[in-house]
Design a protein around this motif. Structure first.
Motif, PDB file in Angstrom:
ATOM      1  N   CYS A   1       0.833  -1.205   0.000  1.00 25.05           N
ATOM      2  CA  CYS A   1       0.000   0.000   0.000  1.00 25.05           C
ATOM      3  C   CYS A   1       0.869   1.256   0.000  1.00 25.05           C
ATOM      4  N   ASN A   2       2.044   1.152  -0.611  1.00 22.85           N
ATOM      5  CA  ASN A   2       2.900   2.322  -0.764  1.00 22.85           C
ATOM      6  C   ASN A   2       2.254   3.266  -1.772  1.00 22.85           C
ATOM      7  N   ASP A   3       2.168   4.532  -1.420  1.00 16.60           N
ATOM      8  CA  ASP A   3       1.584   5.562  -2.278  1.00 16.60           C
ATOM      9  C   ASP A   3       0.179   5.176  -2.754  1.00 16.60           C
ATOM     10  N   PRO A   4      -0.714   4.865  -1.814  1.00 20.59           N
ATOM     11  CA  PRO A   4      -2.043   4.377  -2.195  1.00 20.59           C
ATOM     12  C   PRO A   4      -2.884   5.392  -2.969  1.00 20.59           C
ATOM     13  N   ILE A   5      -2.734   6.664  -2.656  1.00 21.71           N
ATOM     14  CA  ILE A   5      -3.539   7.676  -3.351  1.00 21.71           C
ATOM     15  C   ILE A   5      -3.207   7.666  -4.846  1.00 21.71           C
ATOM     16  N   ALA A   6      -1.925   7.626  -5.185  1.00 24.57           N
ATOM     17  CA  ALA A   6      -1.516   7.588  -6.597  1.00 24.57           C
ATOM     18  C   ALA A   6      -2.036   6.323  -7.281  1.00 24.57           C
ATOM     19  N   LYS A   7      -1.981   5.196  -6.575  1.00 25.45           N
ATOM     20  CA  LYS A   7      -2.459   3.938  -7.158  1.00 25.45           C
ATOM     21  C   LYS A   7      -3.956   4.014  -7.440  1.00 25.45           C
ATOM     22  N   VAL A   8      -4.709   4.510  -6.465  1.00 23.02           N
ATOM     23  CA  VAL A   8      -6.160   4.597  -6.632  1.00 23.02           C
ATOM     24  C   VAL A   8      -6.508   5.632  -7.705  1.00 23.02           C
ATOM     25  N   GLU A   9      -5.850   6.767  -7.691  1.00 27.82           N
ATOM     26  CA  GLU A   9      -6.124   7.810  -8.691  1.00 27.82           C
ATOM     27  C   GLU A   9      -5.817   7.329 -10.109  1.00 27.82           C
ATOM     28  N   SER A  10      -4.798   6.484 -10.271  1.00 32.14           N
ATOM     29  CA  SER A  10      -4.429   6.026 -11.610  1.00 32.14           C
ATOM     30  C   SER A  10      -5.471   5.081 -12.205  1.00 32.14           C
ATOM     31  N   ILE A  11      -6.289   4.458 -11.351  1.00 31.72           N
ATOM     32  CA  ILE A  11      -7.280   3.487 -11.813  1.00 31.72           C
ATOM     33  C   ILE A  11      -8.712   3.989 -11.629  1.00 31.72           C
ATOM     34  N   MET A  12      -8.944   4.747 -10.566  1.00 30.83           N
ATOM     35  CA  MET A  12     -10.284   5.214 -10.187  1.00 30.83           C
ATOM     36  C   MET A  12     -11.275   4.036 -10.210  1.00 30.83           C
ATOM     37  N   PRO A  13     -11.066   3.104  -9.278  1.00 31.90           N
ATOM     38  CA  PRO A  13     -11.894   1.893  -9.246  1.00 31.90           C
ATOM     39  C   PRO A  13     -13.302   2.171  -8.742  1.00 31.90           C
TER      40      PRO A  13
ATOM     41  N   LYS B   1      -6.501   7.117   4.631  1.00 32.29           N
ATOM     42  CA  LYS B   1      -5.967   8.063   3.633  1.00 32.29           C
ATOM     43  C   LYS B   1      -6.921   8.193   2.450  1.00 32.29           C
ATOM     44  N   ILE B   2      -7.405   7.071   1.965  1.00 32.07           N
ATOM     45  CA  ILE B   2      -8.320   7.082   0.814  1.00 32.07           C
ATOM     46  C   ILE B   2      -9.612   7.803   1.191  1.00 32.07           C
ATOM     47  N   LYS B   3     -10.144   7.488   2.349  1.00 33.00           N
ATOM     48  CA  LYS B   3     -11.420   8.074   2.780  1.00 33.00           C
ATOM     49  C   LYS B   3     -11.294   9.551   3.154  1.00 33.00           C
ATOM     50  N   SER B   4     -10.069  10.022   3.409  1.00 30.64           N
ATOM     51  CA  SER B   4      -9.897  11.441   3.734  1.00 30.64           C
ATOM     52  C   SER B   4      -9.592  12.274   2.479  1.00 30.64           C
ATOM     53  N   SER B   5      -9.455  11.608   1.343  1.00 26.78           N
ATOM     54  CA  SER B   5      -9.220  12.308   0.085  1.00 26.78           C
ATOM     55  C   SER B   5     -10.580  12.665  -0.524  1.00 26.78           C
TER      56      SER B   5
END
Length: 123
Positions: free
Chosen positions: A38-50, A70-74
């Motif tokens: 889960c390193n740099d999770p925001i970038a990973k999630v943003e790159s896919i937008m699941p 982190k994800i839920k606070s974005s």
């Protein structure tokens, strides 16, 4: 939305779990993107937008609780449902602490996996 356009991220470092989840979810026509950390999770999630995220509790490096928080606070990611899954006996409390939308205990029934993901996709 067409089911083949549905995207699911799996954050889990257990290759066997990931393989089973991938197989089941891809059989339903969903696109699956696994990450073993889960390193740099925001970038990973943003790159896919699941459409849904499956989050293991014991994933390197920060762990599922901090990563989910982190994800839920974005602001632009908080709407993505996170399903917390773990073999921990107190999975419900861990999921609540993380701010997850749902939880699934490991080991889980394959039908239960499909059911919880489908429910979150349709909500």
């Amino acid at each position: 939305m067409n089911t083949s356009e549905r995207k699911i991220i799996i954050f889990d470092d257990d290759e066997d779990i990931v393989s089973v989840c991938q197989y089941i979810l891809m059989e339903k026509g969903w696109q699956v993107y696994p990450f073993a950390d889960c390193n740099d999770p925001i970038a990973k999630v943003e790159s896919i937008m699941p459409d849904v995220i499956l989050m293991d509790n014991w994933i390197p490096d920060e762990g599922g609780i901090i990563t989910t928080q982190k994800i839920k606070s974005s602001e632009h990611l908080m709407h993505i449902p996170v399903i917390f899954f773990s073999a921990s006996g107190n999975i419900k409390n861990l999921a609540e602490e993380a701010g997850a939308d749902a939880y699934l205990s490991k080991p889980f029934d394959l039908d239960a996996l499909e059911k919880v993901v489908r429910y979150r996709l349709e909500s």
